[in-house]
Design an enzyme around this catalytic site. Structure first.
Site, PDB file in Angstrom:
ATOM      1  N   ILE A  41       0.846  -1.200  -0.079  1.00  0.00           N
ATOM      2  CA  ILE A  41       0.017  -0.041   0.012  1.00  0.00           C
ATOM      3  C   ILE A  41       0.884   1.261   0.023  1.00  0.00           C
ATOM      4  O   ILE A  41       0.709   2.364  -0.615  1.00  0.00           O
ATOM      5  CB  ILE A  41      -0.879   0.026   1.276  1.00  0.00           C
ATOM      6  CG1 ILE A  41      -2.080  -1.089   1.077  1.00  0.00           C
ATOM      7  CG2 ILE A  41      -1.471   1.468   1.408  1.00  0.00           C
ATOM      8  CD1 ILE A  41      -2.979  -1.024  -0.107  1.00  0.00           C
ATOM      9  N   HIS A 460      24.826  28.213   8.435  1.00  0.00           N
ATOM     10  CA  HIS A 460      23.835  29.419   8.204  1.00  0.00           C
ATOM     11  C   HIS A 460      23.966  29.952   6.712  1.00  0.00           C
ATOM     12  O   HIS A 460      25.210  29.900   6.283  1.00  0.00           O
ATOM     13  CB  HIS A 460      24.427  30.394   9.254  1.00  0.00           C
ATOM     14  CG  HIS A 460      23.787  31.778   8.888  1.00  0.00           C
ATOM     15  ND1 HIS A 460      22.524  32.074   9.286  1.00  0.00           N
ATOM     16  CD2 HIS A 460      24.345  32.924   8.022  1.00  0.00           C
ATOM     17  CE1 HIS A 460      22.164  33.319   8.980  1.00  0.00           C
ATOM     18  NE2 HIS A 460      23.313  33.955   8.454  1.00  0.00           N
TER      19      HIS A 460
END
Length: 481
Positions: A41, A460
């Site tokens: 599934i 960053h």
């Protein structure tokens, strides 16, 4: 070819096929039985194709807000439902073929048919009944099919199916399960979604992005009831800003069917009933394990609430018989099934230092817009257990990368044990949090403390910086807020 194996796995979903691969890697003669299509599934009708649909929805959302990025689209952005569905089905078909390749590569025999246990170490494979859904690829004409097969160890990995409420059973036309919702032949103008778990909210989010009028009805006080209340409340506000209508502490008590529409009778906790007419209703009230017609009762296999009872290594009450994944109980998640299967077969193979799975460290993800992800305890659960805690929070609107992406609505929440500094819970809502959550999962698995997280250097500019800021906030040391 001998019909005797070391390990036979019934079901080829994520749990089943991954277990088969690991079994073969360990030198065990392995076979897997499948009645419909490789990948189960999740690959064919769940995890993967829904993400393909949601990707189309995401692009639609971005296109509708192109002006805010300084971009102008010539013409109107429209969705061709046939092409959207075709892309989703194509993604599944490609991966379906990939699983077949992996079985061949790892020398796992695939037995096509429907298995029934006759003994703890024996199965009879009969003709395939009509599949619940049409397979993505034609069933290969292999040499292995009907017959009797034996194995020292048999693992049941038959998964789960949509749960139906009495009187509101899906009919494939007006009342849909995720099968029909995933491949609509037209785009309805309005939909009622019954249930706000991951399946319900993901489809609600998808159809809303496609311009559909969506109403979600949830029995509990909060949507996505397993999530931290603060996170689900934030998500609800964002979903409602997108135009979703959400009714909590209510249930669909009755559905009237018209020629091409439904009328849902929605009853709130005070007993008041209102009626909502829509083109279709999606039933997303959970799933139940596929334990029927396997021969479990005759063998005396212990079950509980529709699932097979197992120990920490997948063992059932019958020696030589095991169960993993959805059929073995919650959380009903593909990644849980995969890891559960690996633990099971490594224990069978006698590997040292095999440990039971810690369910407290299994992440959960919901791929709606905004995304939601979590691992570990909610704040309410931690308090209910009498723990003294520290809680940190950090909002997306203070993060440079989130602002640059135009995704400044979100939050990261971390929960620590006040006495030990142990990270016991992490909860997120916002862009790409389903990718970010794994950082906290690794940290929890390594029993990381707040001190170690504070001294970890995050790049960053990134969304991940918010994870560290949330930790710092829990200890009064937040830097960028």
């Amino acid at each position: 070819m001998s019909n005797a194996y070391d390990v036979i796995i019934i079901g080829s979903g994520p749990g089943g096929y991954v277990t088969a691969i690991r079994s073969a890697q360990l030198g065990l003669k392995t076979a897997i039985v499948e009645r419909e299509h490789l990948g189960g599934i999740c690959l064919n009708w769940g995890c993967i194709p829904t993400k393909a649909l949601l990707r189309s929805a995401e692009i639609m959302d971005h296109a509708n807000h192109a002006k805010s990025f300084g971009l102008t689209l010539n013409g109107t952005m429209t969705a061709d439902v046939k092409d959207v569905v075709a892309r989703s089905r194509g993604v599944s078909a490609r991966l379906n073929g990939g699983v077949a390749f992996l079985m061949k590569k790892n020398k796992v025999d695939v037995i096509w048919g429907e298995a029934k246990l006759t003994k703890a170490n024996e199965i009879v494979v009969g003709k395939m009944t009509k599949p619940v859904v049409e397979p993505q690829n034609p069933i290969p004409k292999g040499v292995l099919g009907e017959g009797t097969y034996t194995a020292k160890h048999i693992i049941v990995a038959t998964g789960a199916r949509p749960r139906a409420l009495p009187g509101i059973e899906p009919d494939g036309k007006l009342i849909w399960t995720y099968f029909e919702a995933m491949k609509p032949d037209f785009m309805p103008k309005s939909i009622v979604v019954m249930g706000s778990g991951a399946i319900g909210i993901e489809f609600a989010s998808f159809y809303r992005s496609m311009g559909v009028d969506v109403t979600v009805v949830e029995l509990m006080p909060n949507i996505m009831p397993v999530e931290d209340v603060e996170i689900s409340t934030f998500a609800r506000k964002q979903l409602e800003k997108r135009g979703l209508k959400i009714i909590t502490e209510a249930k669909v008590s009755k559905v009237d069917k018209g020629a091409n529409s439904i009328t849902a009778h929605v009853e709130t906790k005070d007993g008041k009933v209102s009626q909502i007419t829509a083109d279709r209703l999606i039933s997303a009230v959970g799933v139940q394990g596929n334990i029927e017609n396997l021969g479990l009762e005759a063998l005396g296999v212990k079950t509980d609430r529709g699932c097979i009872v197992i120990d920490g290594y997948g063992k059932t009450s019958v020696p030589g018989l095991y169960a993993i994944g959805d059929v073995a109980g919650p959380p009903m998640l593909a990644h849980k099934a995969e890891h559960e299967g690996v633990i099971c077969v490594e224990k069978i193979a006698g590997l040292p230092n095999v440990h039971p799975m810690d369910k407290a460290k299994i992440p959960g993800c919901t791929y709606c817009n905004p995304q939601v992800a979590s691992v570990g305890m909610t704040e309410a659960k931690a308090k209910a257990e009498g723990r003294e805690i520290r809680v940190g929070r950090y909002n997306f609107n203070a993060n440079g990368k989130a602002i640059a992406l135009g995704e400044d609505q979100g939050m990261i929440k971390t929960i620590f044990d006040k006495k030990t500094g142990e990270l016991i819970g992490a909860h997120m809502v916002g862009a790409e949090v389903t990718e970010l959550i794994q950082g906290f999962v690794v940290a929890m698995n390594l029993e990381t403390t707040e001190e170690e997280l504070m001294h970890t250097i995050f790049p960053h500019p990134t969304l991940s910086e918010m994870m560290k800021e949330s930790v710092l906030d829990a200890y009064g040391r937040v830097l960028n807020a």
